[in-house]
Every structure is written in C-alpha cells, then in structure tokens.
Design an enzyme around this catalytic site. Structure first.
Site, PDB file in Angstrom:
ATOM      1  NE  ARG A 338     -35.336  40.684  15.936  1.00  0.00           N
ATOM      2  CZ  ARG A 338     -34.272  40.046  16.386  1.00  0.00           C
ATOM      3  NH1 ARG A 338     -33.581  40.542  17.407  1.00  0.00           N
ATOM      4  NH2 ARG A 338     -33.885  38.912  15.834  1.00  0.00           N
ATOM      5  NE  ARG A 353     -31.801  47.376  22.736  1.00  0.00           N
ATOM      6  CZ  ARG A 353     -31.717  46.049  22.851  1.00  0.00           C
ATOM      7  NH1 ARG A 353     -32.278  45.280  21.949  1.00  0.00           N
ATOM      8  NH2 ARG A 353     -31.079  45.502  23.867  1.00  0.00           N
ATOM      9  CD  GLU A 425     -27.674  39.099  21.791  1.00  0.00           C
ATOM     10  OE1 GLU A 425     -28.207  38.268  21.041  1.00  0.00           O
ATOM     11  OE2 GLU A 425     -28.263  39.674  22.733  1.00  0.00           O
ATOM     12  CB  SER A 428     -27.738  34.334  20.454  1.00  0.00           C
ATOM     13  OG  SER A 428     -28.859  34.289  19.600  1.00  0.00           O
ATOM     14  NE  ARG A 476     -27.543  45.233  18.146  1.00  0.00           N
ATOM     15  CZ  ARG A 476     -28.114  44.530  19.122  1.00  0.00           C
ATOM     16  NH1 ARG A 476     -27.448  43.525  19.676  1.00  0.00           N
ATOM     17  NH2 ARG A 476     -29.315  44.834  19.556  1.00  0.00           N
TER      18      ARG A 476
END
Length: 513
Positions: A338, A353, A425, A428, A476
């Site tokens: 990403r 990130r 986060e 999801s 994460r």
C-alpha cells in the site's frame, strides 16, 4: 499514480520475489462461463497475470473519439431507475461523488436509441424478405436503395448505442453499494460501538511504544530498510526488517491463525500478489488517481495487491458455481502493498502504517439469503481470535461515510495500543453483497431447476454474495502484543496460544550487551 519501476531493480534482486504461488487443488462442479463440464482448476495466476483488455480509443463515423471501458459490470439499471430516491439518498449518506442524474439520463438515451436500432433492424429485415420474391427491376432498385439507406442509418445508430453504453458503464460504476438499514449515517464519529472486550492493560512503570520496544529488543530495523530501498525505489520510509524473535512472532501468528480458521471450515490459500488492474477495479478499489493506495507496475496493466481480498475475489471470476458448493470459505495468506498516501506523523510511526506487510484474510462466497449470517460469523471469529490473545478491543459498526464503495455493512475491530495511547484498527469484516460479484461475473445456479434444464446446464442464475474479513494483519498485531505484554525489565511475554507455534518461546528478552 504510484508506479513500481521493475527495470530499475538490479539483477541481484531475483525476479522470484514476484513469482506466483500455484494452487493445485481441483474444485469439481465449477463451470467456467456456461460450460457444464468439471475442468481441473487452473493455476490461480491465469485469471490475474494475463494482459487485461486495454482501454480502446476508436473513431466513430462523425470523427469523434469513442473511449471503451476495460470491462462491464452487470448493473441493474432498471432497479436503479425504479428506486431512484433510495439510491440518491444512499449516495448522499456515503458522501459519494457518483452522478445519479447523469446515469439515469444516459440510461434513458440508451433505451431510446436501442428502440430505434430495433425498429431499423426490423425494417431492414422486411426489405430483405421482399427482395427474395420476383420483382420488377425498378421495384428491386427501389428496395436496394431503401436497404442501403437503412444500413447507413443503422450503422450510425449502432455506433451511438455503443458510445452511450460505454458512457453509462463509466458513470454507473461510480455508484456505491446500497447500505444495510442499521448502519449509522454520517462520518467516522457517528460509528457505533457494538461490543467491548476486556480492559486496558495497567502498568506501574513508564510505558514504551512498539517502536521503542522493538529497537531495544533488537527485533526491528527501520534504518537499514530505508537505506537499502532508497538505492532502488523512490521511498525509503515505511519499510522495515523484522529479525530475531519478531520473525518467529510473525510466523507464529500466521500459523496459529491459520490453524484456528481451518478448524472453522476455511480452505487455506496463498495467492498471486500481482493482479490485473481490472480485477482491482472490479473488487471496488481505485488503482489510479492522486491518493490511490495501490502500486501500479509501470508499462503493464498490473498492480501489486493491497489485500488478498482482490485475488481471492477473482478466483471464480466469470464462473457459474453449483449451489451445492456454497458457501465457499477461504483463508488466504499474502503479502500486501500500500502506498499509504497522505499518512504521516507520530501516530503512524513504526509498524502502524507500512508499505508492505503480511496478512491472513478470510473470504466467503455464499447465497444472498445467507450473507448477513456469515457477516456475523466472520466478526465472531475475529473477536474469538483477539480475545484468546488477551487483547482489549471494541467492535464498531462503521458509519456510511466510512464504508467504501463495495461494503453493504462493515464492522471494524479497534484494539487498545497502550504505547500509542489510543485504539487502533486491527481488522475489519465487510459484507459486499453482490457489488463485487456483478463486476467479477460470479454467479451460481440454484438447485431448484427442472430436470430438463438441469441436464442441459441451463436455467436462471443468481449472483453470489461476497464477504471479507481480516483474520490477522501481522504488523498491527505485533504492535498490540508488544505494547500490551511489555514488562518493567524491557521484556515482552508471549501469549500462551502462540507459544507452541514459536518453539515454546515464552518471553522476548533484551539481548545481553
């Protein structure tokens, strides 16, 4: 656009870094397009690595340029027209830039042109039938002229129809999925907490963040990664080396998570990590644009994947599945890439990130009536996994403006990260209903068919529903474990479920100087 310049990578960097991993398992009862045979399942890379259909510029009979889209979605325009108010409200609630009025205008124009095309075709056929009989030369010449005029008019209208259809597709593909009625309306602040698990860790010593812990324990190296990558690729930030016990932790997390989801009926996969741009688009992601999160490969219509959701979503592209196969539940391991465009600041430092990371993704293909229940199943699996690791987290029903285009409903899991002093986060779970399957061309044939149609492999088909959920995003999760299990002496305790997958290691301790 973010690009990866493959030509700039030295020979010392083996091309094996970009190799596909084959899956040799055979899936029966799957028909590619409308074939009823049971072909052996081909290498996954087939659907992703071949050159995509390029955007074609052609010239119409008026000298204008016609831009053809790479692919077409099976969008139900009649339903959109008949439910205009609901679709319009949904676009507003999601803060989408889709232009519904233009879509409906183009749709009406297309229908009118289609009617005129059909009328001219009927007239042309009538003229052709008349010419089969015995005619006077003058009368035949008259019909020839009439047929010629009809043909010329038809060519013009057919070009207009193609152009309108392409414009309609381009605009309609911007319309987001519809939204579950229970989803809160608004931005992120309007999201609703569904569930809270555990309590924040309590420390009687100054808390460190994972970046400090990782450096002290000699398990991260961001500086070397930045220096190495700066030589060959534009960006040197947000890359990292894991080493020593961090490598064991990553492998342990992957294998533990995989073993847990396999127990719940998921088929393990590794996936291609380079896919066609069109597959990325069909899954609802935008590979182009100033703030894209997708790395595109320069000189090729291909991208690096940002999530295994993309190649797994395309695994049954352009297929008609047997109802008896559903649900299909996959657990896919991949590396993810990403750009993290616009991300900066202390809240994103370290592993929070990064440009490249490992992730295990769950993906489900199911019948439409079952997607809500599988969505609940996916979030329960996530909650069970994170609870068993002793994490404190909350499950959030995300508001409309945070859903993205494909999701009908999305639940996020946000875990407490004491070093960062906030929730972050970690996963999801999204129900995308038929948004992706209409673009990817994935249908199933219901079993309630007449024996005649069933034998011929014919009969009505329906679009499957697709769902995806993060089982474990490695960076994460490492943040959570290091920050929540840190000790006063600088060591970090390994949660019990992971120890058998890390050779029995119970603690990561500072190295002796």
């Amino acid at each position: 656009m973010q690009t990866v310049k493959l030509a700039a990578i030295p020979a010392a960097f083996s091309s094996s870094c970009f190799m596909f991993r084959p899956v040799t398992k055979t899936l029966g009862l799957i028909s590619r397009r409308n074939h009823s045979q049971k072909p052996p399942f081909r290498l996954l890379a087939r659907a992703f690595s071949a050159p995509a259909l390029q955007t074609i510029d052609t010239t119409d009979n008026k000298g204008g340029v016609v831009v053809k889209p790479q692919w077409k979605a099976a969008i139900d325009f009649k339903w959109i027209r008949d439910n205009k108010e609901a679709v319009s409200a949904n676009i507003r609630n999601r803060n989408s830039n889709a232009n519904l009025e233009l879509v409906l205008e183009l749709y009406e124009k297309m229908l009118n042109v289609q009617k005129e095309v059909d009328r001219l075709r009927e007239e042309r056929n009538a003229v052709a039938n008349k010419m089969k009989g015995k005619l006077e030369p003058s009368e035949r010449q008259k019909l020839i002229e009439e047929g010629k005029n009809l043909k010329e008019g038809l060519v013009t209208l057919e070009e207009d129809l193609v152009k309108l259809t392409d414009e309609l597709q381009q605009e309609a593909q911007c319309i987001p999925n519809m939204t579950h009625p229970d989803v809160p309306v608004g931005g992120e602040d309007c999201s609703i907490i569904r569930k809270t698990v555990g309590n924040p860790s309590v420390f009687n010593f100054p808390v460190k963040d994972h970046f400090q812990l990782g450096k002290a324990l000699d398990i991260f190296d961001f500086d070397a990664a930045a220096e190495v990558l700066l030589l060959f690729i534009v960006s040197g930030s947000k890359f990292y080396y894991l080493k020593n016990e961090a490598v064991m932790l990553e492998m342990g997390l992957i294998n533990w998570t995989l073993s847990e989801v396999i127990k719940r009926g998921f088929t393990p996969l590794t996936t291609p990590e380079i896919v066609r741009s069109s597959v990325v688009e069909k899954c609802g992601f935008q590979p182009r644009g100033a703030n894209t999160q997708v790395y595109s490969i320069e000189g090729a219509d291909q991208c690096l994947i940002g999530t295994a959701e993309i190649p797994v979503g395309g695994i049954h592209m352009d297929s008609i599945l047997s109802e008896s196969l559903l649900p299909l539940k996959y657990a896919a391991f991949s590396h993810c890439f990403r750009t993290e465009a616009g991300a900066a600041g202390t809240a994103t430092r370290g592993l929070y990130r990064v440009h490249q990371f490992s992730k295990l993704e769950m993906f489900v293909f199911c019948q439409p009536e079952e997607s809500d229940s599988y969505h609940e199943e996916l979030i329960r699996i996530e909650e069970d996994l994170y609870s068993s690791l002793g994490l404190h987290f909350k499950t959030v029903d995300m508001a409309t403006e945070d859903l993205g285009a494909p999701a009908y409903r999305k639940f996020d899991v946000e875990a407490w990260m004491p070093g960062l002093g906030r929730y972050g986060e970690i996963s999801s779970a999204s129900n995308c209903t038929d948004y992706q399957s209409r673009r990817l061309g994935i249908r199933y044939r219901p079993s309630q068919l007449s024996s005649t149609n069933a034998k011929k492999g014919k009969g009505p088909t329906r679009f499957v529903h697709t769902l995806n959920a993060t089982a474990c995003a490695i960076p994460r999760m490492i943040i959570c474990l290091l920050e929540n299990y840190q000790q006063e002496d600088g060591s970090v305790i390994i949660p019990e479920p992971l120890r058998p997958f890390m050779g029995g290691l119970e603690r990561i301790s500072p190295k002796c100087s």
